[in-house]
Write a protein that holds these residues in place. Structure first.
Motif, PDB file in Angstrom:
ATOM      1  N   PHE A   8      -8.125   4.142   0.792  1.00  0.00           N
ATOM      2  CA  PHE A   8      -6.819   3.557   0.461  1.00  0.00           C
ATOM      3  C   PHE A   8      -6.287   4.139  -0.849  1.00  0.00           C
ATOM      4  O   PHE A   8      -5.100   4.485  -0.962  1.00  0.00           O
ATOM      5  CB  PHE A   8      -6.931   2.034   0.347  1.00  0.00           C
ATOM      6  N   ALA A   9      -7.157   4.253  -1.842  1.00  0.00           N
ATOM      7  CA  ALA A   9      -6.723   4.787  -3.136  1.00  0.00           C
ATOM      8  C   ALA A   9      -6.204   6.213  -2.983  1.00  0.00           C
ATOM      9  O   ALA A   9      -5.177   6.589  -3.585  1.00  0.00           O
ATOM     10  CB  ALA A   9      -7.883   4.743  -4.129  1.00  0.00           C
ATOM     11  N   TYR A  10      -6.892   7.007  -2.163  1.00  0.00           N
ATOM     12  CA  TYR A  10      -6.464   8.398  -1.970  1.00  0.00           C
ATOM     13  C   TYR A  10      -5.093   8.465  -1.300  1.00  0.00           C
ATOM     14  O   TYR A  10      -4.194   9.180  -1.764  1.00  0.00           O
ATOM     15  CB  TYR A  10      -7.508   9.139  -1.133  1.00  0.00           C
ATOM     16  N   VAL A  11      -4.928   7.720  -0.194  1.00  0.00           N
ATOM     17  CA  VAL A  11      -3.663   7.824   0.537  1.00  0.00           C
ATOM     18  C   VAL A  11      -2.509   7.228  -0.279  1.00  0.00           C
ATOM     19  O   VAL A  11      -1.377   7.744  -0.258  1.00  0.00           O
ATOM     20  CB  VAL A  11      -3.780   7.157   1.924  1.00  0.00           C
ATOM     21  N   TYR A  12      -2.764   6.164  -1.055  1.00  0.00           N
ATOM     22  CA  TYR A  12      -1.715   5.587  -1.900  1.00  0.00           C
ATOM     23  C   TYR A  12      -1.291   6.584  -2.980  1.00  0.00           C
ATOM     24  O   TYR A  12      -0.090   6.727  -3.281  1.00  0.00           O
ATOM     25  CB  TYR A  12      -2.208   4.298  -2.555  1.00  0.00           C
ATOM     26  N   SER A  13      -2.275   7.279  -3.571  1.00  0.00           N
ATOM     27  CA  SER A  13      -1.938   8.235  -4.636  1.00  0.00           C
ATOM     28  C   SER A  13      -1.094   9.380  -4.091  1.00  0.00           C
ATOM     29  O   SER A  13      -0.124   9.820  -4.742  1.00  0.00           O
ATOM     30  CB  SER A  13      -3.212   8.764  -5.291  1.00  0.00           C
ATOM     31  N   LYS A  14      -1.437   9.874  -2.883  1.00  0.00           N
ATOM     32  CA  LYS A  14      -0.677  10.979  -2.302  1.00  0.00           C
ATOM     33  C   LYS A  14       0.723  10.530  -1.880  1.00  0.00           C
ATOM     34  O   LYS A  14       1.703  11.271  -2.050  1.00  0.00           O
ATOM     35  CB  LYS A  14      -1.437  11.560  -1.109  1.00  0.00           C
ATOM     36  N   LEU A  15       0.830   9.321  -1.319  1.00  0.00           N
ATOM     37  CA  LEU A  15       2.152   8.820  -0.919  1.00  0.00           C
ATOM     38  C   LEU A  15       3.035   8.579  -2.143  1.00  0.00           C
ATOM     39  O   LEU A  15       4.255   8.832  -2.109  1.00  0.00           O
ATOM     40  CB  LEU A  15       1.995   7.537  -0.105  1.00  0.00           C
ATOM     41  N   ALA A  49       6.032   1.625  -5.783  1.00  0.00           N
ATOM     42  CA  ALA A  49       5.346   0.592  -4.997  1.00  0.00           C
ATOM     43  C   ALA A  49       3.952   1.076  -4.583  1.00  0.00           C
ATOM     44  O   ALA A  49       2.968   0.326  -4.652  1.00  0.00           O
ATOM     45  CB  ALA A  49       6.186   0.235  -3.777  1.00  0.00           C
ATOM     46  N   TYR A  50       3.881   2.326  -4.155  1.00  0.00           N
ATOM     47  CA  TYR A  50       2.570   2.845  -3.752  1.00  0.00           C
ATOM     48  C   TYR A  50       1.664   3.064  -4.960  1.00  0.00           C
ATOM     49  O   TYR A  50       0.441   2.923  -4.867  1.00  0.00           O
ATOM     50  CB  TYR A  50       2.726   4.149  -2.952  1.00  0.00           C
ATOM     51  N   TYR A  51       2.276   3.378  -6.093  1.00  0.00           N
ATOM     52  CA  TYR A  51       1.468   3.496  -7.301  1.00  0.00           C
ATOM     53  C   TYR A  51       0.871   2.145  -7.673  1.00  0.00           C
ATOM     54  O   TYR A  51      -0.282   2.051  -8.106  1.00  0.00           O
ATOM     55  CB  TYR A  51       2.321   4.043  -8.438  1.00  0.00           C
TER      56      TYR A  51
END
Length: 573
Positions: free
Chosen positions: A235-242, A257-259
């Protein structure tokens, strides 16, 4: 008291049996796939030692040993060695066809390792071959891996659109399977494709695939068997990329928001998590935070001795941040460090290549020795088989000769018994006959006139009986010099009628008649005088030639004189 000690000793031995058995079980458990796969990441050297022992002790199949060696070397980033051992396992599976599923697994590994070594065409060959086998075995997971590998090869060969098409085919196949077991692999595919899209500056497509991965992770998080720490990291990886992608596309609100979602994860506090968010922080202008995050990540990588291309990406981020902060002196130093690291990586790659060549040479030498030993063992085995076959053949011939001798001896004994019975009957007949009182012969026996044939036969029979009586009584047949003239003088008969008389009464000629009497006497001597030699018996019987004696005796009895004599001894004993 002594019996008490014996009982204690036996009890101690009985109680120690489970301990010994447990030690044996623990030792055997080390040479299993499960044990190897549990420790290969943390203890690669120990794992390789166990695999060498497993091969030496033949506790694991060779194709499994080579497969696991490939896994260990791949984890150690020694992909050439990994490819070497994986190829050995692949070749064994291809030759013996014992386990098509394992052959497929090795084909997947060969395709992936060839890709890692930039041999994209060879990787494509294995991938195409593996897809056919996977479809034949209905192995969706392997088919998807191979399709995705084909997509990566196509992309590296500049066929990007075709590569993305294969990515989508693999993802769709996994997605349509509706199997929870494939969700982890599907998430991995999403992440890899997302990275390629970002590198190709296809930001909208990267956002789309990132959102799909987020949705998949939300679904996976509701499964109790999935580890929470692994999910949190993903989750942390995909949130950081988004967050980075939305910021790049101008949607800063969603990026924020994703940050915020990223910050809510536990992984955001880890070194890996802080490095993942560095591109977004760089875009926000938080240059010092980027430098701090990069510094922490560099420290971790130095501890792990992983100064590789990933380390260079950290330095590049530091250069960008320092450039924005106008720390040009630091930028120049970092560029020098990058150049030095590239040289170091190049030298290390050459050194690793040399080490791998040394390893391969040692392996080839070992294989050559094993092949030579196997060849010598094969030669010894063939020689032993030939010797055993020769020995068995010799034993068969010996048995055959023994069996034939037994048959001949039994046959000879039966013949001797029959001959003895005939002689006994003949002796009885001879004893029952009255002595011939009138042994006179006519003054002259005229030639047969032919007018009264029956009368002539009666005359011949009477004369023969008298002559036969005289010959047997006086044992005239024992004289080697006995002649026809001597006998014709006795019966006062010419040669023609004498020959006819002998023929009518004996069914043979004079020589056959006399020789028959001599042979009867020889048989009598063999019974009465078993210690006589055959030559003495022959000469005593009136036969001076041993070849003639053998020939006549075998013609009469069906056996040689020595065979008759031996059979007679066996009967008498």
């Amino acid at each position: 008291m002594r019996h008490f000690y014996y009982l204690c000793f036996l009890l101690l031995g009985f109680l120690s049996l489970p301990v010994w058995a447990g030690e044996d079980n623990r030792a055997s458990e080390q040479y299993t796939r499960e044990y190897i796969m549990k420790d290969y990441m943390t203890k690669p050297d120990r794992t390789l030692q166990l695999l060498d022992e497993a091969e030496a002790n033949s506790t694991m199949p060779l194709n499994i040993v080579d497969e696991l060696r490939g896994v260990v070397y791949r984890n150690m980033y020694r992909n050439k060695s990994a490819l070497h051992y994986t190829r050995r396992a692949y070749v064994r599976d291809s030759l013996f066809h014992n386990d098509p599923s394992h052959l497929l697994e090795m084909t997947v590994s060969m395709a992936e390792l060839s890709h890692l070594l930039s041999d994209y065409k060879e990787s494509m060959r294995y991938a195409v071959q593996g897809v056919e086998l996977a479809r034949e075995l209905k192995d969706i997971q392997s088919e998807c891996k191979l399709l995705f590998c084909m997509g990566e090869n196509k992309r590296m060969l500049t066929f990007k659109e075709e590569g993305y098409r294969l990515f989508d085919e693999a993802i769709d196949l996994l997605d349509n399977s509706k199997s929870k077991d494939y969700e982890t692999m599907l998430s991995y595919f999403y992440g890899v494709k997302m990275g390629y899209l970002i590198a190709d500056k296809r930001l909208d497509d990267a956002i789309e695939i990132g959102l799909q991965r987020e949705k998949l992770l939300d679904k996976t998080s509701r499964q109790a068997e999935v580890r929470a720490d692994i999910l949190d990291q993903q989750f942390a990886y995909v949130y950081s990329k988004l967050a980075y992608l939305f910021h790049r596309t101008g949607d800063k609100e969603r990026a924020a928001a994703y940050y915020k979602k990223y910050q809510s994860t536990d992984a955001s506090a880890t070194v890996d998590g802080r490095f993942d968010i560095a591109p977004y922080l760089l875009a926000l202008g938080q240059y010092q935070t980027v430098l701090d995050n990069c510094l922490d990540f560099k420290k971790m990588m130095r501890q792990q001795d992983t100064l590789n291309n990933q380390y260079l990406s950290i330095l590049n981020l530091e250069i960008l941040a320092n450039t924005k902060l106008e720390n040009y002196k630091t930028v120049i130093n970092l560029q020098r460090v990058i150049a030095a690291i590239k040289d170091n990586i190049y030298q290390r790659e050459k050194q690793n290549a040399a080490l791998e060549l040394d390893t391969l040479y040692e392996v080839n030498e070992k294989e050559a020795r094993i092949s030579e030993q196997a060849f010598q063992l094969k030669i010894r085995t063939i020689t032993l088989i030939c010797i055993l076959s020769g020995a068995l053949l010799a034993l068969f011939f010996v048995w055959r000769l023994w069996y034939q001798n037994c048959v001949i001896r039994n046959k000879n004994k039966a013949l001797v018994k029959r001959i003895n019975e005939q002689f006994s009957m003949q002796d009885e007949m001879d004893r029952s006959q009255l002595d011939v009182k009138d042994l006179s012969f006519p003054e002259k026996v005229e030639d047969e006139s032919g007018d009264n044939e029956e009368q002539d036969k009666q005359m011949n029979k009477m004369i023969f009986e008298k002559l036969d009586y005289i010959i047997k009584r006086d044992k005239m047949y024992l004289s080697p010099d006995l002649s026809r003239e001597e006998l014709t003088k006795i019966v006062r008969m010419n040669n023609t009628r004498f020959a006819k008389m002998i023929k009518e009464n004996t069914d043979t000629n004079l020589s056959g008649y006399i020789n028959n009497l001599r042979l009867n006497y020889a048989i009598h001597l063999m019974k009465e005088q078993p210690d006589y030699t055959l030559r003495a018996i022959a000469e005593s019987s009136g036969i001076n030639s041993m070849p003639t004696f053998h020939q006549l005796f075998k013609g009469k009895t069906g056996m040689t004189p020595s065979e008759f004599k031996n059979a007679q001894k066996e009967i008498d004993s």
